[in-house]
Every structure is written in C-alpha cells, then in structure tokens.
Write a protein that holds these residues in place. Structure first.
Motif, PDB file in Angstrom:
ATOM      1  N   VAL A 704       0.847  -1.196   0.000  1.00  0.00           N
ATOM      2  CA  VAL A 704       0.000   0.000   0.000  1.00  0.00           C
ATOM      3  C   VAL A 704       0.882   1.245   0.000  1.00  0.00           C
ATOM      4  N   GLU A 705       0.587   2.168  -0.914  1.00  0.00           N
ATOM      5  CA  GLU A 705       1.407   3.371  -1.048  1.00  0.00           C
ATOM      6  C   GLU A 705       1.366   4.203   0.233  1.00  0.00           C
ATOM      7  N   TYR A 706       2.534   4.798   0.563  1.00  0.00           N
ATOM      8  CA  TYR A 706       2.570   5.709   1.709  1.00  0.00           C
ATOM      9  C   TYR A 706       1.586   6.851   1.485  1.00  0.00           C
ATOM     10  N   GLY A 707       0.885   7.209   2.513  1.00  0.00           N
ATOM     11  CA  GLY A 707      -0.135   8.259   2.415  1.00  0.00           C
ATOM     12  C   GLY A 707      -1.294   7.921   3.334  1.00  0.00           C
ATOM     13  N   GLN A 708      -2.436   8.454   3.019  1.00  0.00           N
ATOM     14  CA  GLN A 708      -3.597   8.319   3.900  1.00  0.00           C
ATOM     15  C   GLN A 708      -4.006   6.860   4.086  1.00  0.00           C
ATOM     16  N   LYS A 709      -4.008   6.072   3.010  1.00  0.00           N
ATOM     17  CA  LYS A 709      -4.432   4.674   3.113  1.00  0.00           C
ATOM     18  C   LYS A 709      -3.478   3.878   3.999  1.00  0.00           C
ATOM     19  N   PHE A 710      -2.179   4.072   3.765  1.00  0.00           N
ATOM     20  CA  PHE A 710      -1.204   3.338   4.562  1.00  0.00           C
ATOM     21  C   PHE A 710      -1.283   3.763   6.021  1.00  0.00           C
ATOM     22  N   ASP A 711      -1.322   5.079   6.253  1.00  0.00           N
ATOM     23  CA  ASP A 711      -1.364   5.574   7.636  1.00  0.00           C
ATOM     24  C   ASP A 711      -2.559   5.003   8.392  1.00  0.00           C
ATOM     25  N   TYR A 712      -3.692   4.916   7.714  1.00  0.00           N
ATOM     26  CA  TYR A 712      -4.902   4.399   8.365  1.00  0.00           C
ATOM     27  C   TYR A 712      -4.713   2.930   8.762  1.00  0.00           C
ATOM     28  N   LEU A 713      -4.208   2.124   7.811  1.00  0.00           N
ATOM     29  CA  LEU A 713      -3.981   0.704   8.105  1.00  0.00           C
ATOM     30  C   LEU A 713      -2.947   0.526   9.208  1.00  0.00           C
ATOM     31  N   TYR A 714      -1.893   1.312   9.138  1.00  0.00           N
ATOM     32  CA  TYR A 714      -0.800   1.171  10.107  1.00  0.00           C
ATOM     33  C   TYR A 714      -1.261   1.546  11.512  1.00  0.00           C
ATOM     34  N   GLU A 715      -2.059   2.594  11.617  1.00  0.00           N
ATOM     35  CA  GLU A 715      -2.574   2.998  12.931  1.00  0.00           C
ATOM     36  C   GLU A 715      -3.528   1.951  13.489  1.00  0.00           C
ATOM     37  N   ARG A 716      -4.375   1.384  12.634  1.00  0.00           N
ATOM     38  CA  ARG A 716      -5.275   0.325  13.094  1.00  0.00           C
ATOM     39  C   ARG A 716      -4.484  -0.875  13.608  1.00  0.00           C
ATOM     40  N   LEU A 717      -3.409  -1.171  12.901  1.00  0.00           N
ATOM     41  CA  LEU A 717      -2.535  -2.261  13.318  1.00  0.00           C
ATOM     42  C   LEU A 717      -1.936  -1.996  14.695  1.00  0.00           C
ATOM     43  N   LYS A 718      -1.333  -0.831  14.880  1.00  0.00           N
ATOM     44  CA  LYS A 718      -0.697  -0.514  16.153  1.00  0.00           C
ATOM     45  C   LYS A 718      -1.718  -0.442  17.284  1.00  0.00           C
ATOM     46  N   ASN A 719      -2.884   0.121  17.005  1.00  0.00           N
ATOM     47  CA  ASN A 719      -3.925   0.212  18.046  1.00  0.00           C
ATOM     48  C   ASN A 719      -4.372  -1.173  18.480  1.00  0.00           C
ATOM     49  N   TYR A 720      -4.526  -2.067  17.515  1.00  0.00           N
ATOM     50  CA  TYR A 720      -4.972  -3.422  17.853  1.00  0.00           C
ATOM     51  C   TYR A 720      -3.919  -4.115  18.721  1.00  0.00           C
ATOM     52  N   LEU A 721      -2.658  -4.001  18.323  1.00  0.00           N
ATOM     53  CA  LEU A 721      -1.603  -4.691  19.064  1.00  0.00           C
ATOM     54  C   LEU A 721      -1.382  -4.075  20.439  1.00  0.00           C
ATOM     55  N   SER A 722      -1.702  -2.794  20.584  1.00  0.00           N
ATOM     56  CA  SER A 722      -1.540  -2.148  21.901  1.00  0.00           C
ATOM     57  C   SER A 722      -2.523  -2.694  22.925  1.00  0.00           C
ATOM     58  N   THR A 723      -3.603  -3.311  22.455  1.00  0.00           N
ATOM     59  CA  THR A 723      -4.595  -3.866  23.388  1.00  0.00           C
ATOM     60  C   THR A 723      -4.255  -5.288  23.815  1.00  0.00           C
ATOM     61  N   CYS A 724      -3.232  -5.889  23.178  1.00  0.00           N
ATOM     62  CA  CYS A 724      -2.876  -7.262  23.534  1.00  0.00           C
ATOM     63  C   CYS A 724      -2.155  -7.292  24.878  1.00  0.00           C
ATOM     64  N   SER A 725      -2.449  -8.287  25.657  1.00  0.00           N
ATOM     65  CA  SER A 725      -1.860  -8.407  26.994  1.00  0.00           C
ATOM     66  C   SER A 725      -0.391  -8.761  26.882  1.00  0.00           C
ATOM     67  N   LYS A 726       0.459  -7.941  27.476  1.00  0.00           N
ATOM     68  CA  LYS A 726       1.901  -8.219  27.450  1.00  0.00           C
ATOM     69  C   LYS A 726       2.293  -9.270  28.477  1.00  0.00           C
ATOM     70  N   ASP A 727       1.383  -9.601  29.389  1.00  0.00           N
ATOM     71  CA  ASP A 727       1.691 -10.572  30.438  1.00  0.00           C
ATOM     72  C   ASP A 727       1.313 -11.988  30.053  1.00  0.00           C
ATOM     73  N   ASP A 728       0.640 -12.149  28.937  1.00  0.00           N
ATOM     74  CA  ASP A 728       0.210 -13.474  28.500  1.00  0.00           C
ATOM     75  C   ASP A 728       1.389 -14.181  27.832  1.00  0.00           C
TER      76      ASP A 728
END
Length: 972
Positions: A704-728
C-alpha cells in the motif's frame, strides 16, 4: 612604489630573494592587465637568465617557467609564443641542471592556444642532440615523453613530416627506460605513435626497443603507494608490439619463441599478444607461421591442469581463425589451417577413453567453428558425419551420449552462423541418430536423444514424428523414472510447436484420449501433466483447458489431480507467460472454476489436497493487470470473507487472492481483512493459519502506497496490538512472529518504520524466556520466500535491504546486546542468520566488530550457527585480516575440535577448510608455534567416515606440514 618586476633589478632580486617566487601571480596579473609586456619582463630578467653562474640560470629558468604555467593559455600572441619558444629551445643547449625547468616550460608553451607546431621541428632536433634522455631523472624523462605525446595529439600530420630523424630520436629517448610509471605512460601512447608515424627503415629498431620488455618480469615494491602492477604493464605493452602490420614477422617470431618457453606468464602473455595481433596484422603475415602456431596452441589448449591457460588459448584460437577467415575466399592457407585442426581433433576424439578427453577435443572444434561463418561450415560439414559414425562404433555408452551432445553443439553453431541451408544433407543425419538413441532401452541414451531432439526440433522431418511419438508415449505410460518422464514431456512439447496437427491427432486425441480423459486411470497423472504442458501452445490451449476445467467444475474425483497438473505447469514461466495466463483467465474463467471447486471441497478435503488450487489462483492472479485483479476481488471477496469469519480455513483462499495483488490495487476490504488477520495471527490454534495471516498483513503493509491509506492501516494495526496483553506468556511467541513479518515487510519497502518492530524483537532476544523465538524472527526477516513478498507477487523490495538490516542490527545490538549467558546462543544465532545473507564485501568494513562474534560462536553446539560463522571466518582468513591472526591461540583449538563434529559433515568440512586457509594465508612465524599440535589433532579426520571430509583433511594437514619447511616463505 613601483614593483620590482618593472625594473632591471628584477634579475638580482630573483638571485637573492627566494620569496620573489611567491609573487608570480601578481606579475601574471600585471601582464594580463596590460601593465607589463612579457618582452620587457624578459629584458628585466636578462641578468639572471644569461648569468655565468649555473645556479643563477637555473633559478631564472624556474622563475620564468612558473610564470608561463600561470599565464592564461589564450593570452599570449603567436609572435610572443614564438619568441618564448625560440628562447626555450636555445636553453636546451645549456647546462644539464637547467634542462628540467626548460622541459617544464616548454610543456606550458605547447599547451598555449597560439603555439605554432612548426616550431617543434627545431625543438626536437636540438632536444635529441643535446639532451640524452636516459641520463635525466625520472620526472624529466617523463616530461620528454609527455611533450612527444602532446604534440602528437596536437597535429599528427605535422609530426609525420618530421621524418626518420625524429623517429630515431624517439627510439633513442625511450631505449633503456626502466621506471614502471614511465613505461606505463610510454606503452599507453606508443601504439598511436607507431600506427601513425612512418617508421621507414627504423621498423626493426623500434620493435627491438619495445620488445626488450617482453614478457614483463616485474614486481612492484610493497611500499610503493602508487605501484604499477605487472599485469597492468603487460596489458599495456601488448598493443605496442602489434601496433603496426610492419611488426608482423618479428612479433610472431617472438611470441612463438615465448610460447615454447616453460615460463607460465610468458605463455599467457604470448597467447594474449597473438589474439591482439589479429586486430592489426595482415592475414598473409600468419601464413608461414600457421603450423608452429597451431602446434603451440594445441599444446596449451590440452594442458592437463591449468584452466586459465586453456581458456586464454581457446580465446586466442578463436581470434586467429576469425582473422584468417577474412581471406577465406582467396587464401587456401585458411582452409588448410582449419582442416589441420579438424584432423588433429578427429584423431584425439577417436583415441578418447574418457568423456573429459572427448569434451576437450570437441571444445577445440567448437572454438574453431565459432571463429567465422566459413570455418563453421568447414567444421560442421566434416564433423557431423564423423560424429554420427563415431556413435555407431559403440565405443562406450558415456562416450556415445557425449557424442550426441556434441552434435547438438555443432547444430547450434551452424544455426548461429546461419549456414543450415548449406549443410542440410549433413543435418538430416542428426534426428535419425536421435531416434536410434531413444530406441534403446537404456535411460541415459533416451534422455540424451530426447534432449538433442529438443535442440534440433527445427530440422525434424514429419516422417520421423510418428516413431518418436511411439517411444515418447510409451515412456509416459509406463516409465517410473522422473527424469525420463520430464524430458519426454518436454520433447512432445517441442515437437508439438512444429507439428501441432500431428500431435493433436497422435497424442491429445489419440494416446491421451482427451475426450474420455478420466475413464482410463492408468498413468492419469502423467497424461494430465503432458496435456497441461501442451496447453501453453496456442493451437492446444482452448481444447485442453476447456476439457480439464470441466473435470474441475463437475466435482469429479480426479479434480485434485487436474488442478495439481495445471498448477505445476502454469507455474513454469518458460511455458506460460503472464500474457498467456491472462488470456486463459479471460477466455476460460480459470480462477472462478478453481474457487468454486475449493468452496465445494474445503470441508471434506485436507489443506494439502487443496494447496495446488490455492497456488494456481495465486499464480494466475500475479499475471493479471490491476484492473482485472480488482474485478475478481470485487466478485469473490464478500462471500469468502463472510465464510472466513465463521471458519478460519477459508483464510487460505482469501490469502491466495490478496497476496498476489499489484501495488496499485486497493479496496474497501483491506482494513477488515487486516483486522481479521491480526485476530487469527494471534489466536488461531493452527500454525498454517497464523502464518498465512501474518503473510497477508505483511503484503498489505509492503504494497500500500505511503499516504492516507497506509497511515490508516498502520494505525489500526498498532492500536490493535496495543490492546494485547503483554503478560500473557502463551501469546509472546505469536507476537514476536508477527513483529518479524511486520518488520520484514517494512524494511523491504524502505523507510524507518521497521526500527520500532526490530527493537521489540531485539528486546525479546535479550530475554531468556523468548530468546529462541527472537532469533527465529531474525531468520524470518532475512529469508527469501518463494510464495510470499517477492517480485512475482509484486512486493516492494529495496535492493540493499539486507545490507541495511546488517547495519541497523549492528547499531541496535550495542544497546540491546545479550543480557545473560542464557541468551548468548540465541543472540549469536541471530547474528548468524544476518551474516549468512549479507554480502561479504559489506562484512569487510566491520571486521573488528564481527570477528569476536565468530570466535565466540565456535564454542556452541549448534550446526546452523557453526556453518555460517565458520564460512565467514574463512572469508576473513582468505582476506588475511589481522584480527584473526591475533586470535589464533583461541581459534585453532576450536576449529580442530569442530573438525570431528559428529552432527554435521558440513561443519567438519568447513572447519578443515578454514584450517587450510589459515596455513595458506598467514606468515610462517605466526603459525609455527601451533604446527605440531594442529598436525597431531588433525590425524583423526584422516579416517573420517565421509570421503569428502577425508579429502579436505588431507589437504589441510599437508598444508600445515609444509609450514616452516625448507623453501617456505617466511611471509605469505
């Protein structure tokens, strides 16, 4: 106050004050501004220029020369330049200490715009009479040569007019030159001089002056920062010796003499000289020497061990034949020369007892044939019938198959030179011989015959098609040998291109019975492979693809076999181009058919049975344009995505569609698919599903080309992973694996986003709980996958991404190094995965940082780690890196121990090779203290159960035995 250069006192000032040399730029400024005439300046300098004291005249000439070099080239008029030139010419008669400044000044004069080259004649007359060149210092000799070269380039016609006295002067000047830098300069311009200046009766003298250096026997001083190498001098001298056709006879006599010497370097230089001479000498020059030349060439071409000598001899023979063929129509000597080679090689072929001997002689004939169209016709016209007869002698099976391959080479040579029509009668024998070979039951004969037929398919006559097809189809129906099956299919494909109608009747509709394909189960897989192979030919595509897809869409029990055959054949880019696959998809709806089949069977069939269907969809998608990809995705995504949400098995189908999209393809499903993949990558119990989910996420982030589409996907990715339990703890390995895919996709496309994820991986490597998963993540990043993130799947791949990974990892490990002995092995293994994929040239820049890692790794019982690290260590040893020499006390015992490493033959071989390289690379004085221990410890390897290990052990131990032996150099 008026400057001193405006006054007669200037002469005294030059004599007394050295600082006056720093004022030349001011004098030049006054001259060019018109405040000072240069003639007046010379008058003011008269006292120093004509002084009775030599030291004063030297100083005066140095001062005036410095002025001339600083004056703009276009400023002085022709009259002024002529005046100064005449003055400098007169100075050539002065004391030898004045000469250096005169030569430098004259170089400045001849470089001026208004210099009249007519003044050069007098200069050279006096120069050659008054200045013995070889009595001067190196720089002055160089300046004399430079003056000749500069004037030659300025007006070559005038230089020709100077006559034999000028040529003799040049010869006398260069006679006896020994400095390698001056020789290099001379050799670079002498070919132009010799080729353009008439030598007259001085041809022999000029050749003798040049040839006295041949062959170059010179080795530069190791302390010379700008050393000229022997090879540089030899390469520059070669064109000098054959710069003019007038050198022909002398040059050939010389090189034949040196070819017959025992000195290897003389042989190599002479072969190269002979090849170079073909560019300038006349064809008739070679006539009296051809017998001697062939004798010498034959000797070197058949050398038993020296491969470089053989290669250069072949190149020389090629050049000589090409040269002689320029007079082929009028010169009988050319034909006699080629026929002489043929006779010699025919005898050698007949006397061959091994394939190596046969091939050696065949190569000589092929080199001769490759020299020219004329030589090719003579060789092929004679040798094709001869080789056919040789085959029939039944010398030995291996020699017979070698003769078949030789015939193929002769055919391709004739095709290259476009003489097929001239030797058509001889060529007719080749397909017939192929049929004779394939009619034998032995596999080797059949494979050789079929491979030959593929090469010569264009000369196959229709009357031989039927007997060939009989043998081929019999193989396909009954043979169990995969090599023979493969070449049989390839052969039918080749015949089909030339005779499509015959193959359609005899094979497709006949032997393969396409209309009732699944009725006969015998050898069905082989027939399917053959048909799918033939489907790449336009005449067969429609009828075969339609019939095979009918079987797929009808839920026939043989559908998996059909899909497998199609997938295997269509993944072969040499058969099915992107254009062909796109045409099949457009005309026959291949992807729709395969998707329908998978959806019907996904519940009842295991993944392995459907894997060919996924591969077929992916490969076909790769070939489609972005527009057609969009249409297919829109058509199928909604249904498959809904199914995937209920059953994760459908992810494989989704992945086969989306992993192959082009970089410009994007639709509204990307976000939903990526979130689904994130969920499956972390929560699925099936490793296959997790891997495909991670791969699909990586494809999205990479393309996906850098820009709005990529930024949106990348932020969704990071937000999802930030909710994962680091203690598991159970989630930790899956997270690290996902981080690796993300980092891989980002570093491959460029940019710095990968750093965030790589740091997470490095932190895991420093943790005892998940260090193994961290090192495995590094392996994943550095590994190339055949079905993911590659050019076929339109991934963005930075050319230097592996080098960047190396540099980045080195920087980060200074911060995130191993925190405990428990993580050291995983840390080193991570380095191993990186070093294995990093170009050796890049590693050379960081030897001091890498070497300690290599040495530490030798202690670990991990064959993957050891193979890589010992290999890199060998590279450093061959480069004679000093840090290795400083650590021999540690390295040698560890390598010796690894030479008996039970778990891996490769580790044993590499360790022994490294021990050999050490003995072959470092000074004797460093090695002697370890010699006896190494010899003793290497003894067990001589009895290793593997022959390859024993061979390297003998080589290594022998080399260590020679350390310190009489005649062994103290410094390597």
């Amino acid at each position: 106050m008026e400057s001193i250069w405006f006054k007669p006192e200037l002469a005294d000032e030059i004599i007394k004050n050295n600082d006056i040399f720093e004022e030349t730029h001011s004098i030049v400024t006054d001259i060019m501004s018109g405040h000072l005439e240069i003639t007046n300046l010379v008058e003011n300098m008269a006292g120093v220029l004509t002084s009775k004291e030599i030291e004063h005249r030297v100083k005066g000439m140095q001062f005036f020369t410095k002025l001339l070099r600083e004056i703009h080239k276009e400023y002085l008029s022709e009259l002024q330049v002529k005046f100064i030139s005449k003055f400098y010419i007169d100075r050539l008669k002065d004391n030898h200490r004045v000469i250096p400044a005169v030569l430098e000044g004259f170089l400045a004069i001849i470089d001026m715009k208004n210099y009249n080259i007519q003044n050069s004649g007098e200069f050279f007359t006096i120069l050659f009479r008054e200045v013995p060149c070889q009595s001067q210092v190196r720089q002055d000799r160089y300046n004399i040569y430079l003056i000749v070269k500069t004037l030659l380039e300025k007006d070559i016609e005038y230089m020709k007019s100077l006559g034999p006295d000028f040529v003799y002067g040049v010869i006398s000047s260069i006679d006896g030159e020994r400095d390698p830098r001056n020789l290099m300069f001379l050799f670079n311009f002498l070919p132009t001089f010799v080729a353009n200046i008439p030598l007259g009766h001085l041809v022999e003298e000029m050749f003798e002056v040049i040839s006295c250096y041949y062959p170059i026997d010179f080795h530069p001083s190791p302390d010379d920062p700008a050393a000229v190498s022997r090879d540089d001098l030899a390469a520059a001298l070669c064109p000098c010796l054959c710069a003019t056709p007038e050198f022909g006879e002398q040059c050939l006599v010389l090189l034949i003499e040196k070819l017959d010497s025992s000195l290897r370097i003389a042989k190599l230089d002479s072969l190269k000289l002979l090849a170079e001479s073909c560019k300038t000498f006349k064809t008739e020059t070679y006539g009296p020497f051809l017998r001697a030349l062939w004798s010498s060439l034959h000797r070197e071409i058949t050398h038993k061990t020296d491969e470089e000598l053989k290669i250069v001899a072949h190149e020389t023979l090629l050049a000589l034949v090409a040269k002689l063929s320029t007079a082929a129509n009028t010169d009988q000597e050319f034909e006699n020369f080629v026929k002489g080679i043929i006779i010699s090689m025919q005898q050698a072929l007949a006397e061959s007892t091994t394939v190596a001997q046969f091939v050696q002689s065949a190569k000589v004939l092929l080199t001769t044939a490759n020299g020219s169209k004329e030589s090719c016709e003579i060789v092929t016209r004679t040798m094709i019938p001869a080789v056919v007869a040789y085959y029939e002698f039944k010398t030995s099976p291996k020699l017979q198959t070698a003769s078949i391959e030789f015939l193929g080479d002769l055919y391709e040579m004739a095709k290259h030179w476009e003489i097929l029509d001239q030797i058509d009668k001889q060529l007719d024998e080749i397909p017939q011989l192929c049929l004779t070979a394939v009619s034998q039951p032995a596999k080797d004969f059949q494979i050789a015959g079929f491979k030959m037929l593929v090469r010569v398919k264009n000369i196959l006559k229709s009357d031989l098609v039927v007997p060939f097809v009989e043998v081929l189809v019999h193989n396909i129906q009954y043979s169990q040998d995969q090599d023979l099956l493969s070449v049989s299919v390839e052969t039918i494909h080749a015949i089909a291109k030339k005779y499509p109608e015959l193959i359609m009747d005899l094979v497709v509709k006949g032997k393969c019975d396409l209309d009732n394909l699944t009725e006969d189960k015998t050898a069905l897989n082989i027939r399917l492979n053959l048909l799918s192979n033939l489907a790449s030919i336009d005449d067969f595509t429609k009828i075969i693809i339609e019939e095979m897809l009918k079987i797929v869409t009808s839920s026939n029990e043989e559908a998996p076999k059909v899909v497998e055959a199609l997938s295997e054949s269509m993944s072969n880019a040499s058969l099915f181009t992107d254009k062909k696959l796109e045409e099949i998809e457009s005309d026959h709806g291949l992807i729709d058919s395969v998707i329908s089949w998978i959806v019907k069977e996904i519940k009842s069939m295991p993944h392995e049975s459907l894997s060919n269907g996924y591969a077929l969809i992916s490969n076909t998608m790769c070939s489609l344009s972005a527009e057609k990809q969009q249409i297919i995705l829109e058509k199928h995504t909604t249904d498959i995505l809904e199914r995937c949400k209920m059953d994760e098995t459908y992810l494989s189908l989704l992945e086969s569609l989306y992993s192959s999209v082009r970089q410009s393809v994007y639709n509204t499903y990307f976000e939903e698919i990526m979130l689904l993949c994130l969920k499956l990558a972390l929560n699925s119990d099936k490793e296959l599903i997790r891997t495909k989910a991670c791969g699909l996420i990586a494809h999205f982030l990479n393309k996906v080309e850098y820009g709005q589409k990529f930024d949106y996907l990348y932020e969704r990715l990071k937000n999802y992973l930030s909710t994962c339990s680091k203690d598991d703890q159970s989630l930790c390995p899956r997270l690290i694996n996902l981080y690796a895919w993300i980092a891989k996709s980002l570093i491959m496309r460029g940019g710095d986003l990968f750093l965030f994820w790589l740091q997470k991986i490095l932190i895991s490597i420093s943790s005892a709980d998940c260090c193994k998963e961290g090192s495995e993540a590094i392996r994943l990043i550095m590994t190339d996958f055949p079905d993911c993130l590659n050019t076929r799947h339109h991934a963005k791949i930075s050319i230097l991404y592996k080098q960047r990974m190396f540099q980045t990892f080195m920087t980060l490990t200074e911060k995130f190094g191993p925190s405990s002995p428990d993580t050291k092995e995983a840390y080193l293994l991570s380095w191993g995965y990186i070093l294995a994929k990093t170009p050796k040239s890049v590693l050379n820049n960081e030897v001091n940082k890498i070497a300690p890692l290599l040495i530490d790794s030798l202690e670990y019982d991990n064959k993957d780690l050891l193979i890589v690290m010992v290999d890199v260590l060998c590279h450093f040893v061959q480069g004679k890196q000093s840090i290795v020499a400083q650590s021999l006390q540690t390295i040698l015992p560890r390598l010796v121990k690894l030479s008996t490493y039970v778990k891996s033959m490769d580790v044993r071989i590499k360790s022994l090779q490294c021990l050999y390289d050490i003995a072959n690379s470092y000074p004797t004085v460093l090695l002697l203290p370890y010699k006896q221990d190494v010899l003793l410890d290497l003894a067990p390897s001589l009895d290793d159960k593997k022959r390859l290990v024993r061979n390297v052990a003998v080589k290594a131990r022998t080399r260590w035995f020679l350390v310190g032996a009489p005649g062994e150099p103290k410094e390597n």
